[in-house]
Motif scaffolding. Sequence first.
Motif, PDB file in Angstrom:
ATOM      1  N   MET A 119      12.528 -10.470  41.726  1.00  0.00           N
ATOM      2  CA  MET A 119      13.789 -10.220  40.484  1.00  0.00           C
ATOM      3  C   MET A 119      13.320  -9.123  40.161  1.00  0.00           C
ATOM      4  SD  MET A 119      15.607 -13.466  41.289  1.00  0.00           S
ATOM      5  CE  MET A 119      16.800 -13.633  40.122  1.00  0.00           C
ATOM      6  N   GLU A 172      12.432  -6.679  36.283  1.00  0.00           N
ATOM      7  CA  GLU A 172      12.806  -5.724  36.111  1.00  0.00           C
ATOM      8  C   GLU A 172      12.266  -5.107  35.825  1.00  0.00           C
ATOM      9  OE1 GLU A 172      16.867  -7.461  35.033  1.00  0.00           O
ATOM     10  OE2 GLU A 172      17.418  -8.305  37.092  1.00  0.00           O
ATOM     11  N   VAL A 203       9.557   0.723  37.576  1.00  0.00           N
ATOM     12  CA  VAL A 203      10.714   1.545  38.977  1.00  0.00           C
ATOM     13  C   VAL A 203      12.316   0.947  38.443  1.00  0.00           C
ATOM     14  CG1 VAL A 203      11.112   1.753  41.701  1.00  0.00           C
ATOM     15  CG2 VAL A 203       8.322   1.155  40.659  1.00  0.00           C
ATOM     16  N   ARG A 218      13.757  -2.403  39.578  1.00  0.00           N
ATOM     17  CA  ARG A 218      13.729  -3.016  39.911  1.00  0.00           C
ATOM     18  C   ARG A 218      12.185  -3.045  40.470  1.00  0.00           C
ATOM     19  NH1 ARG A 218      11.924  -0.506  43.860  1.00  0.00           N
ATOM     20  NH2 ARG A 218      12.350   1.717  44.277  1.00  0.00           N
ATOM     21  N   TRP A 252      29.256 -14.622  32.275  1.00  0.00           N
ATOM     22  CA  TRP A 252      30.776 -14.211  33.226  1.00  0.00           C
ATOM     23  C   TRP A 252      30.561 -13.662  34.470  1.00  0.00           C
ATOM     24  CZ3 TRP A 252      34.680 -11.539  35.474  1.00  0.00           C
ATOM     25  CH2 TRP A 252      35.410 -12.289  35.684  1.00  0.00           C
ATOM     26  N   PRO A 253      30.830 -14.038  35.230  1.00  0.00           N
ATOM     27  CA  PRO A 253      31.664 -15.193  35.420  1.00  0.00           C
ATOM     28  C   PRO A 253      31.056 -16.505  36.465  1.00  0.00           C
ATOM     29  CG  PRO A 253      31.933 -13.431  37.517  1.00  0.00           C
ATOM     30  CD  PRO A 253      31.066 -12.640  36.872  1.00  0.00           C
ATOM     31  N   VAL A 276      27.899 -16.178  38.501  1.00  0.00           N
ATOM     32  CA  VAL A 276      26.495 -15.769  37.968  1.00  0.00           C
ATOM     33  C   VAL A 276      25.478 -16.531  36.498  1.00  0.00           C
ATOM     34  CG1 VAL A 276      27.543 -14.124  39.565  1.00  0.00           C
ATOM     35  CG2 VAL A 276      27.679 -14.020  36.633  1.00  0.00           C
ATOM     36  N   LEU A 302      22.640 -14.954  35.390  1.00  0.00           N
ATOM     37  CA  LEU A 302      21.656 -14.225  35.515  1.00  0.00           C
ATOM     38  C   LEU A 302      20.833 -13.048  35.028  1.00  0.00           C
ATOM     39  CD1 LEU A 302      22.187 -14.519  39.084  1.00  0.00           C
ATOM     40  CD2 LEU A 302      23.738 -12.612  38.515  1.00  0.00           C
ATOM     41  N   SER A 340      20.235  -1.750  39.117  1.00  0.00           N
ATOM     42  CA  SER A 340      20.877  -2.747  39.525  1.00  0.00           C
ATOM     43  C   SER A 340      21.723  -3.096  38.462  1.00  0.00           C
ATOM     44  CB  SER A 340      19.770  -3.102  40.015  1.00  0.00           C
ATOM     45  OG  SER A 340      18.757  -3.679  39.440  1.00  0.00           O
ATOM     46  N   MET A 341      21.846  -3.038  37.350  1.00  0.00           N
ATOM     47  CA  MET A 341      22.310  -3.491  36.100  1.00  0.00           C
ATOM     48  C   MET A 341      23.519  -3.015  36.695  1.00  0.00           C
ATOM     49  SD  MET A 341      21.090  -6.048  34.831  1.00  0.00           S
ATOM     50  CE  MET A 341      20.016  -6.755  35.793  1.00  0.00           C
ATOM     51  N   HIS A 382      25.487  -1.750  39.191  1.00  0.00           N
ATOM     52  CA  HIS A 382      25.899  -2.804  40.713  1.00  0.00           C
ATOM     53  C   HIS A 382      26.673  -4.232  40.358  1.00  0.00           C
ATOM     54  CE1 HIS A 382      25.566   0.793  42.392  1.00  0.00           C
ATOM     55  NE2 HIS A 382      24.123   0.366  42.996  1.00  0.00           N
ATOM     56  N   GLN A 383      25.281  -5.082  39.710  1.00  0.00           N
ATOM     57  CA  GLN A 383      25.396  -5.977  39.238  1.00  0.00           C
ATOM     58  C   GLN A 383      26.356  -6.802  38.264  1.00  0.00           C
ATOM     59  OE1 GLN A 383      21.708  -8.277  38.254  1.00  0.00           O
ATOM     60  NE2 GLN A 383      22.726  -9.472  37.192  1.00  0.00           N
ATOM     61  N   GLU A 402      30.155  -5.129  40.115  1.00  0.00           N
ATOM     62  CA  GLU A 402      30.481  -6.695  41.565  1.00  0.00           C
ATOM     63  C   GLU A 402      30.233  -7.308  41.398  1.00  0.00           C
ATOM     64  OE1 GLU A 402      27.299  -5.092  44.394  1.00  0.00           O
ATOM     65  OE2 GLU A 402      27.996  -2.759  44.393  1.00  0.00           O
ATOM     66  N   LEU A 403      29.680  -8.256  40.210  1.00  0.00           N
ATOM     67  CA  LEU A 403      30.047  -9.839  40.001  1.00  0.00           C
ATOM     68  C   LEU A 403      30.599 -10.291  39.097  1.00  0.00           C
ATOM     69  CD1 LEU A 403      26.609 -11.248  41.268  1.00  0.00           C
ATOM     70  CD2 LEU A 403      28.635 -10.344  42.651  1.00  0.00           C
ATOM     71  N   ASP A 460      32.948  -7.447  37.460  1.00  0.00           N
ATOM     72  CA  ASP A 460      34.320  -6.505  37.391  1.00  0.00           C
ATOM     73  C   ASP A 460      33.733  -5.159  35.892  1.00  0.00           C
ATOM     74  OD1 ASP A 460      35.389  -7.183  39.936  1.00  0.00           O
ATOM     75  OD2 ASP A 460      36.326  -8.847  38.277  1.00  0.00           O
TER      76      ASP A 460
END
Lengths: 244, 574
Positions: free
Chosen positions: B52, B54, B135, B138, B245-246, B249, B252, B327-328, B330-331, B334-335, B337
């Motif tokens: 994990m 980053e 990288v 990630r 939020w939410p 997560v 995270l 990844s930030m 997407h995170q 997706e999690l 909005d």
Amino acid sequence: MAEVTLRVFRGDRDGGKAVDYQVPLTEGMVVLDAIHSIQAHQAPDLAVRWNCKAAKCGSCSAEVNGRPSLMCKTRMDALPHDQPITVYPMKSFPVIKDLATDVSWNYRVNKKIPPFQPRPGVEWKMDQRDVDRVQEFRKCIECFLCQDVCHVLRDHDKKQQFGGPRFFVRSAGLEMHPLDGASRTRMLKEELGIGFCNITKCCTEVCPEEIHITDNAIIPLKERVVDEFYDPVAMIVRKIFGAK
Amino acid sequence: MTASSQHETHEHDVLIIGAGGAGLRAAIEALAQGARVGVVCKSLLGKAHTVMAEGGLAAAMANLDKEDDWRTHFRDTMRGGKLVNNWRMAQLHAQEAPDRVRELEQWGALFDRTENGEILQRAFGGHTFRRLCHVGDRTGLEMIRTLQDRGVHMGFDVYMECTITKLLKDGDRVAGAFGYWRETGKFVTFKAKSIVIATGGIGKSWKITSNSWECTGDGMALAYEAGAELLDMEFVQFHPTGMVWPPGVQGLLVTEAVRGEGGLLRNKNGERFMEKYDPKKMELSTRDVVARSIYTEVKEGRGSPHGGAFLDISHKPAEYVKRKLPSMYHQFKELADVDITKGPMEVGPTCHYVMGGIRVDAETGRSSVPGLFAAGEAAAGLHGANRLGGNSLSDLIVFGRRAGLAAAEHAKKTAAPTLDNSQIEATEREVLAPFARTSGESPYQIHHDLQEMMQNLVGIFRTDEDLRKALAALEKLKARASKMRVEGSRVFNPGWHLSRDLACMLTISEACTHAALARKESRGAHSRLDFPKSEDVWGAKNHVIVNKGGAMTLFEAQRPEMPAELKQILAEDK
């Protein structure tokens, strides 16, 4: 508070059945949150793998409403609530218990792939453009959802002859590494059975990292295999100038 | 028939507990020395918390900023740690990190590149120069895959999904380890001349944490029970930017690379509040300072709607953000909005890392128990009172290698130990006890209450009163845990697994609380509302915790005098 029904597979190697659980919904909830809620309040022995809860480790793979998914990034509000949400273990691997499956076969396949081997006397400089291409493959989090959905493994159980999309991605990451000097084409053909793949692209569809598995990894590797083993011109060229 | 002969036993020269960056690097080095190496891990291989990480690994390679060198990295690390670091570890770390990074590259890791093809480095909090090899966001995944494949092909034996519940001893020295297979619940014994603890941290004792379920302080608790010393346990890092939020997560991690790439922190009034707290370094101040600043803004009513601060990178081109922080992107999308290329994230402090851990020798990772070594987050010393971002991944490979080397050398000159069945039988009984109870609480409830308590009483800001309350609460939690009940069979039973993790968390939470109560000053990540200043007299001391006849005992240790050469480096004003 609104509640939703989860229909979760409970069982082990000897079989099992789906059990319904009512779970209170919270804002932004993902399927893994619901599973954790069941563990904490209803079924403390419900087996599930997870680690990061952020789609970075690839541990919480399962089949949610029939679709191979990471539970940590499957939002409850994206699923219909008028019928139970089904959560089943990955079908392509033997069940250990509940949602945990035996994925050890994957680790055995991985061992067959020759590791990175720098070309002799290489200078450790690389262009970002060359690196970008390979980094796509190295994004793989080993969730094995591509293995789960691949019909060669799922329906035909060719685990003895076929390596599966995950290991074509891994091989592509090594083969296309700008400084790698090893050849894996014979291994791809004979041990990982890349010829079994008939590019239905199911793996690409389920990849949570959005790796273009079929187009960017499998097809170029298939081409390398064809060039090496079936192209008469290349065979003559190799005879004269030697292998890669 | 004796207990140990009833279940499977494996024998190794070196047993590594933990398969994150430190454990894998230790294993590779021990293999290179010709040792027979076993690696035990609670998860599947490649899923350890390192995956994990980053932002990157800090190493003074000077690929972009030519003035950088180990001296500056050493100085940054010591200053970030508020000078209570083990200076020798800080020196070795700064000197060796570049070679360790090159080694990763030679094993196949692919870092982002500079224009002339070298490893690209990014800015990070507390680092004078652009220093983090990375990288995208990630870096940990790249590192763990590289180490994992290297180790697998060199030929270590991996025991996946196996929990160690006890270190076995032969007189004063370690003799092996006892545990169970998570899959089947069956017991397993390991016999080893050397053991390296590389089990990571203790984040799961807190409610809001960036850590995975595995980070339950196992290795520290095992070592403590076996007689090793714990050091600096009061220093627990709250990373300034976790998701708020939410709810699912909350905690995270939002990588510091967001700020490294130019992200700005604002309160609800749109003010860049870091101007008040650290006008020089602003968003790239050290983590302890930024975490306290966000906490203060929220407490004083200037927080975001869900109780955090706004972190905004949307002034950068969308393509740049997606490329450098995929990844930030997407995170949040997706999690939560939230499209981070268009608007700000909401972030707040999250328990992230423990600077404290097993007290080790700087050169070798040797603990006070013969044959027992430690590296990575499970070991203490390098980071002092506050760790700089990027110094953890480099810690893993610098000191993982050193511990693996020393463990292999120790094994070479040591005769095989003898296992004591009475120790094995005692731990078997203890581990199975919760199954036998017909009443008692679920471990989930006790864990939930522990997390709430540690969050409220042993958090970012501490007081004498709260810490005393916490110690009393821990006594009650321990009493409840001694009566907890586990349902179901031994086959892959997460409730049972948690009962073991909980025992470790309770021990290490108590160590953290004791040390926090004893340090009557504020320093780095340890902030006392009743003692808000740093005091020189405390700066000379470190707290050591040791098990004396079953009682957790704390004593103060003085650090050895720093050599003149290092003193001079520290004094230079850069």
